[in-house]
Each structure stands twice: as C-alpha cells, then as structure tokens.
Design a protein around this motif. Structure first.
Motif, PDB file in Angstrom:
ATOM      1  N   TYR A  33      36.380 -54.540  23.590  1.00  0.00           N
ATOM      2  CA  TYR A  33      36.809 -54.399  24.972  1.00  0.00           C
ATOM      3  C   TYR A  33      37.398 -53.019  25.187  1.00  0.00           C
ATOM      4  O   TYR A  33      37.822 -52.354  24.233  1.00  0.00           O
ATOM      5  N   PRO A  34      37.450 -52.557  26.447  1.00  0.00           N
ATOM      6  CA  PRO A  34      38.040 -51.237  26.708  1.00  0.00           C
ATOM      7  C   PRO A  34      39.452 -51.155  26.125  1.00  0.00           C
ATOM      8  O   PRO A  34      40.234 -52.087  26.245  1.00  0.00           O
ATOM      9  N   GLY A  35      39.795 -49.960  25.428  1.00  0.00           N
ATOM     10  CA  GLY A  35      41.096 -49.769  24.795  1.00  0.00           C
ATOM     11  C   GLY A  35      41.067 -50.025  23.304  1.00  0.00           C
ATOM     12  O   GLY A  35      41.998 -49.680  22.600  1.00  0.00           O
ATOM     13  N   THR A  36      40.026 -50.613  22.749  1.00  0.00           N
ATOM     14  CA  THR A  36      39.917 -50.861  21.315  1.00  0.00           C
ATOM     15  C   THR A  36      39.451 -49.590  20.608  1.00  0.00           C
ATOM     16  O   THR A  36      38.571 -48.892  21.096  1.00  0.00           O
ATOM     17  N   ILE A  37      40.086 -49.207  19.374  1.00  0.00           N
ATOM     18  CA  ILE A  37      39.722 -47.995  18.632  1.00  0.00           C
ATOM     19  C   ILE A  37      38.399 -48.216  17.917  1.00  0.00           C
ATOM     20  O   ILE A  37      38.242 -49.199  17.183  1.00  0.00           O
ATOM     21  N   PRO A  38      37.445 -47.309  18.051  1.00  0.00           N
ATOM     22  CA  PRO A  38      36.184 -47.438  17.309  1.00  0.00           C
ATOM     23  C   PRO A  38      36.408 -47.176  15.825  1.00  0.00           C
ATOM     24  O   PRO A  38      37.427 -46.623  15.410  1.00  0.00           O
ATOM     25  N   ALA A  39      35.467 -47.548  15.010  1.00  0.00           N
ATOM     26  CA  ALA A  39      35.530 -47.281  13.572  1.00  0.00           C
ATOM     27  C   ALA A  39      35.531 -45.770  13.337  1.00  0.00           C
ATOM     28  O   ALA A  39      34.940 -45.005  14.101  1.00  0.00           O
ATOM     29  N   PRO A  40      36.216 -45.279  12.264  1.00  0.00           N
ATOM     30  CA  PRO A  40      36.317 -43.836  12.034  1.00  0.00           C
ATOM     31  C   PRO A  40      34.998 -43.233  11.552  1.00  0.00           C
ATOM     32  O   PRO A  40      34.130 -43.931  11.034  1.00  0.00           O
ATOM     33  N   VAL A  41      34.912 -41.904  11.728  1.00  0.00           N
ATOM     34  CA  VAL A  41      33.769 -41.136  11.230  1.00  0.00           C
ATOM     35  C   VAL A  41      34.335 -40.071  10.295  1.00  0.00           C
ATOM     36  O   VAL A  41      35.071 -39.185  10.725  1.00  0.00           O
ATOM     37  N   ALA A  42      34.018 -40.147   9.001  1.00  0.00           N
ATOM     38  CA  ALA A  42      34.612 -39.268   7.989  1.00  0.00           C
ATOM     39  C   ALA A  42      34.009 -37.871   8.046  1.00  0.00           C
ATOM     40  O   ALA A  42      32.800 -37.704   8.217  1.00  0.00           O
ATOM     41  N   ASP A  43      34.885 -36.859   7.871  1.00  0.00           N
ATOM     42  CA  ASP A  43      34.436 -35.469   7.810  1.00  0.00           C
ATOM     43  C   ASP A  43      35.579 -34.637   7.228  1.00  0.00           C
ATOM     44  O   ASP A  43      36.758 -34.967   7.404  1.00  0.00           O
ATOM     45  N   PHE A  44      35.248 -33.535   6.532  1.00  0.00           N
ATOM     46  CA  PHE A  44      36.293 -32.685   5.960  1.00  0.00           C
ATOM     47  C   PHE A  44      35.708 -31.329   5.591  1.00  0.00           C
ATOM     48  O   PHE A  44      34.484 -31.149   5.518  1.00  0.00           O
ATOM     49  N   ILE A  45      36.614 -30.366   5.342  1.00  0.00           N
ATOM     50  CA  ILE A  45      36.249 -29.054   4.818  1.00  0.00           C
ATOM     51  C   ILE A  45      37.230 -28.719   3.698  1.00  0.00           C
ATOM     52  O   ILE A  45      38.276 -29.377   3.542  1.00  0.00           O
ATOM     53  N   ALA A  46      36.910 -27.670   2.912  1.00  0.00           N
ATOM     54  CA  ALA A  46      37.781 -27.237   1.813  1.00  0.00           C
ATOM     55  C   ALA A  46      37.748 -25.720   1.717  1.00  0.00           C
ATOM     56  O   ALA A  46      36.797 -25.070   2.159  1.00  0.00           O
ATOM     57  N   GLU A  47      38.793 -25.149   1.104  1.00  0.00           N
ATOM     58  CA  GLU A  47      38.905 -23.701   0.942  1.00  0.00           C
ATOM     59  C   GLU A  47      39.779 -23.402  -0.273  1.00  0.00           C
ATOM     60  O   GLU A  47      40.885 -23.958  -0.384  1.00  0.00           O
ATOM     61  N   SER A  97      31.217 -32.709  -6.863  1.00  0.00           N
ATOM     62  CA  SER A  97      30.909 -33.372  -5.595  1.00  0.00           C
ATOM     63  C   SER A  97      32.162 -34.111  -5.146  1.00  0.00           C
ATOM     64  O   SER A  97      32.860 -34.727  -5.956  1.00  0.00           O
ATOM     65  N   VAL A  98      32.446 -34.056  -3.848  1.00  0.00           N
ATOM     66  CA  VAL A  98      33.691 -34.608  -3.324  1.00  0.00           C
ATOM     67  C   VAL A  98      33.367 -35.667  -2.271  1.00  0.00           C
ATOM     68  O   VAL A  98      32.519 -35.447  -1.390  1.00  0.00           O
ATOM     69  N   ARG A  99      34.056 -36.814  -2.362  1.00  0.00           N
ATOM     70  CA  ARG A  99      33.860 -37.903  -1.405  1.00  0.00           C
ATOM     71  C   ARG A  99      35.190 -38.219  -0.723  1.00  0.00           C
ATOM     72  O   ARG A  99      36.230 -38.327  -1.378  1.00  0.00           O
ATOM     73  N   LEU A 100      35.126 -38.369   0.609  1.00  0.00           N
ATOM     74  CA  LEU A 100      36.277 -38.808   1.392  1.00  0.00           C
ATOM     75  C   LEU A 100      35.930 -40.127   2.079  1.00  0.00           C
ATOM     76  O   LEU A 100      34.906 -40.223   2.767  1.00  0.00           O
ATOM     77  N   THR A 101      36.774 -41.135   1.890  1.00  0.00           N
ATOM     78  CA  THR A 101      36.628 -42.418   2.569  1.00  0.00           C
ATOM     79  C   THR A 101      37.830 -42.614   3.476  1.00  0.00           C
ATOM     80  O   THR A 101      38.980 -42.477   3.027  1.00  0.00           O
ATOM     81  N   VAL A 102      37.544 -42.889   4.759  1.00  0.00           N
ATOM     82  CA  VAL A 102      38.621 -43.103   5.730  1.00  0.00           C
ATOM     83  C   VAL A 102      38.508 -44.512   6.297  1.00  0.00           C
ATOM     84  O   VAL A 102      37.441 -45.124   6.300  1.00  0.00           O
ATOM     85  N   ARG A 103      39.641 -45.003   6.797  1.00  0.00           N
ATOM     86  CA  ARG A 103      39.683 -46.383   7.275  1.00  0.00           C
ATOM     87  C   ARG A 103      40.682 -46.499   8.418  1.00  0.00           C
ATOM     88  O   ARG A 103      41.711 -45.817   8.440  1.00  0.00           O
ATOM     89  N   ASN A 104      40.341 -47.375   9.389  1.00  0.00           N
ATOM     90  CA  ASN A 104      41.297 -47.790  10.417  1.00  0.00           C
ATOM     91  C   ASN A 104      41.063 -49.275  10.698  1.00  0.00           C
ATOM     92  O   ASN A 104      40.182 -49.896  10.069  1.00  0.00           O
ATOM     93  N   PRO A 105      41.808 -49.896  11.588  1.00  0.00           N
ATOM     94  CA  PRO A 105      41.646 -51.345  11.799  1.00  0.00           C
ATOM     95  C   PRO A 105      40.242 -51.768  12.216  1.00  0.00           C
ATOM     96  O   PRO A 105      39.882 -52.940  12.076  1.00  0.00           O
ATOM     97  N   SER A 106      39.433 -50.830  12.703  1.00  0.00           N
ATOM     98  CA  SER A 106      38.100 -51.202  13.180  1.00  0.00           C
ATOM     99  C   SER A 106      37.016 -51.025  12.131  1.00  0.00           C
ATOM    100  O   SER A 106      35.863 -51.390  12.356  1.00  0.00           O
ATOM    101  N   GLY A 107      37.353 -50.401  10.973  1.00  0.00           N
ATOM    102  CA  GLY A 107      36.329 -50.236   9.954  1.00  0.00           C
ATOM    103  C   GLY A 107      36.592 -49.037   9.073  1.00  0.00           C
ATOM    104  O   GLY A 107      37.693 -48.476   9.055  1.00  0.00           O
TER     105      GLY A 107
END
Length: 347
Positions: free
Chosen positions: A47-61, A112-122
């Motif tokens: 329903y409107p107002g619900t957070i969508p599932a996250p989309v993982a992304d990152f950079i390094a230096e 090789s580097v992996r990032l996994t992110v999570r929120n209440p929606s996925g």
C-alpha cells in the motif's frame, strides 16, 4: 424502478424511498478502501507509504595498491537499508556490518567483494568481481655508516639500531633517516630506496660539545662543574655540553673562585685563576725584643716573629716579658693581607 407493494391491510405502502438507504453502507466501503474501489492503486502488493525492498550498490577507494592496502568502502544502496553485511573476499564470511567500513588487505591478490543489504521489505546483494587488486611491496636496502660510529639510527621515526648498520626489506620510496649520538649534533636526511638496490649513507657527525682546560695557583684545587665534583687542577674536562655552565674552584685556606662560562661546540676554553687566600700574615716586633707572643691566648713564639696563615678576622696580640708590663693590641686581618705589629714594653 419497479414499485413494490405490500399487502397487509387496508393500506398500501410504497418502499421505493428506502432502497437508496440500503445501498449507503456499500458506497461508504468503496470510498474508504481504495483497494476495493480500484485494484489498480496497489504497487507490488504494498500500500502507499510502504518501503520497497533495498537495492544494493557500493564503491571503494583505492582499488589497487601495494600491501598493506587500506580501502574505504561507501554504501550507495537505495530504499533505506537497515542492515549491511560486507564480505571482502566473497568467501561467505561476513567481515563487517558497518555501513561504510574501512579494511586493510595485507596479502597480495585480487579480491571480489559482496555487499548484502536488508530492510523490513526484503534484501539484495551486489557482487563486484575482481574488484580490489593488491600487489606485493617491492623493497630495497639501506647501508648506514657514521663518524664517529655507534650512532643511534631512526628510520621514519622508528629506532633500528646503531651504526654501522644495514637495513633489509625497506619499502621502495622516500625515507627519513636520523642519527643521534651523545655529544654530537643530530644528523638527518632523506634517502630514496629503489627496488632490489642498496642505498648508502655516510654521515659525519658534528660535535656539539666543547672542552675546558683549567689550572690554578696554587694547584690541587677541587673543580666543581655545575655542582658536580669533577677532579683537581690541573684538569681537562672534555665533552662539555654547549651553553652556560657554572665553574667553581675550592681549596682549603683560600677563597673559592667561581665563574659562569658559555661553552661553544668544537671549542676549547682555558682558565688559570689565582686563588685568593682566606688567611693573612702578622709580623710582630717588640722593644725590647725576645718577648713572648700570644695570639688569641696561644703561645706562638718570641719576637721578632712572623705568623703565617692566620685566619682573616680580628685577633688579640699580647706581648709578655719578665719585668715588663704586658702589651696588647687587637689586629683586624683581611684575606691575603699582612699586618705589622710593633710593641713597646714598659716596666
């Protein structure tokens, strides 16, 4: 609309006016709940107002460098993730749960580097293959000699030993070298180390001390430098630090000699003080002669008489002779002075 008539007596009732009121609850339900009114208003089942599932992304230096390589990771994930799980080697082990971690790669290789992110929606993962490259650190050698030897060696602020010294496995690049030895000025310089080569340093240390040579008259006076007894004259004091020093000479029966001196690096300073005596001399005659001489009640001999090394100050001189009245005089004697006394005895 067709009218409905009820028969139950002599009167006929018309219920057509009540039909809209029967439909009112259904209309209210359609207005309050949009999902019932129009199923097209839902998005992916939320329903409107619900957070969508996250989309993982990152950079390094930085992405490449020699060991040990420190890398800073920055999270760029979308849709407000609440948890982060970083796997810096993509081996299934979680290495950090910080949002923006910093880690050090101390083994050469490609990571090789992996990032996994999570929120209440996925949850979502981002894998970057062969992302970090760490290559071996090239090294060289530094050979260090000094004159005089046995100078303490510090490389980039870290103590390494004493000259002569050869340092192995020194990282390629510029390094700061510092040499220290008591009595000498510090030597410092910058040296560039090349891979598999030896860089050479020969440092001549400059003395930052001076020398004091001291005699005295009379000799065998005790020498005190900055409150410390260092010997007796004649004396050579070596490796005296630069700057001001307090020099004192003491000898029993003599006035202490003292002076403040400024020592300069590489110079020799000469001193030959004549010590002032703390005693004096009293020369005594009498008429007639051969009178007994008492100095402060002590019998010192017969006139004419010279009494040496008499402590400075006041003294009572008394002359005695049989058949004559005693003669006396108070003598005030200063350090190094000679007082002459002539007594005329009376019967």
């Amino acid at each position: 609309m067709k009218a409905i008539y009820m028969r139950g007596g002599s009167r006929r009732r018309d219920y057509r006016l009540f039909i809209p009121f029967l439909l009112l609850p259904l209309l209210l339900l359609l207005c309050v709940h949009p999902a019932v009114a129009d199923s097209s208003t839902t998005v992916s089942g939320y329903y409107p107002g619900t957070i969508p599932a996250p989309v993982a992304d990152f950079i390094a230096e930085p992405l490449t460098g020699p060991v040990p390589l420190q890398v800073s990771f920055t999270d760029l994930s979308q849709n407000s993730p609440a948890e982060w799980a970083w796997d810096f080697e993509n081996d299934g082990t979680i290495d950090s749960t910080d949002q923006n971690p910093v880690t050090v790669f101390d083994t050469p290789g490609t990571y090789s580097v992996r990032l996994t992110v999570r929120n209440p929606s996925g949850s979502d993962s981002c894998l970057r293959l062969d992302y970090i490259t760490v290559y071996p650190l090239e090294t060289g050698r530094i050979s260090i000699q000094s004159h005089p030897p046995q100078a303490r060696v510090l490389l980039d602020g870290v103590e390494k030993g004493y000259t002569p010294l050869t340092l192995q496995n020194v990282a390629v690049g510029e390094h700061q070298v510092l040499l220290e030895k008591p009595g000498y000025a510090q030597w410092e310089g910058t040296i560039f180390v090349q891979a598999k080569k030896t860089a050479h340093i020969f440092a001549r240390l400059e003395s930052n001390t001076g020398t004091i040579m001291i005699w005295s008259y009379p000799s065998k006076a005790q020498v005190i430098l900055d409150g410390i007894e260092v010997g007796y004259t004649p004396l050579i004091i070596r490796e005296v630090g630069t700057g001001e020093h307090h020099l004192v000479l003491e000898k029993s029966g003599y006035i202490a000699w003292e002076e403040t001196i400024t020592v300069e690096a590489g110079r020799t300073f000469y001193f030959f003080p004549r010590l002032g005596t703390m005693t004096g001399t009293i020369v005594i005659w009498s008429f007639p002669s051969h009178a007994i001489v008492r100095l402060d009640s002590d019998n010192r001999g017969y006139t004419p008489l010279t009494i040496r090394e008499v402590p400075a100050g006041e003294h009572l001189v008394v002359l005695e002779m049989t058949g004559y009245k005693n003669w006396e005089k108070t003598v005030s004697l200063g350090p190094g002075e000679t007082e002459f006394v002539l007594g005329f005895l009376k019967r």
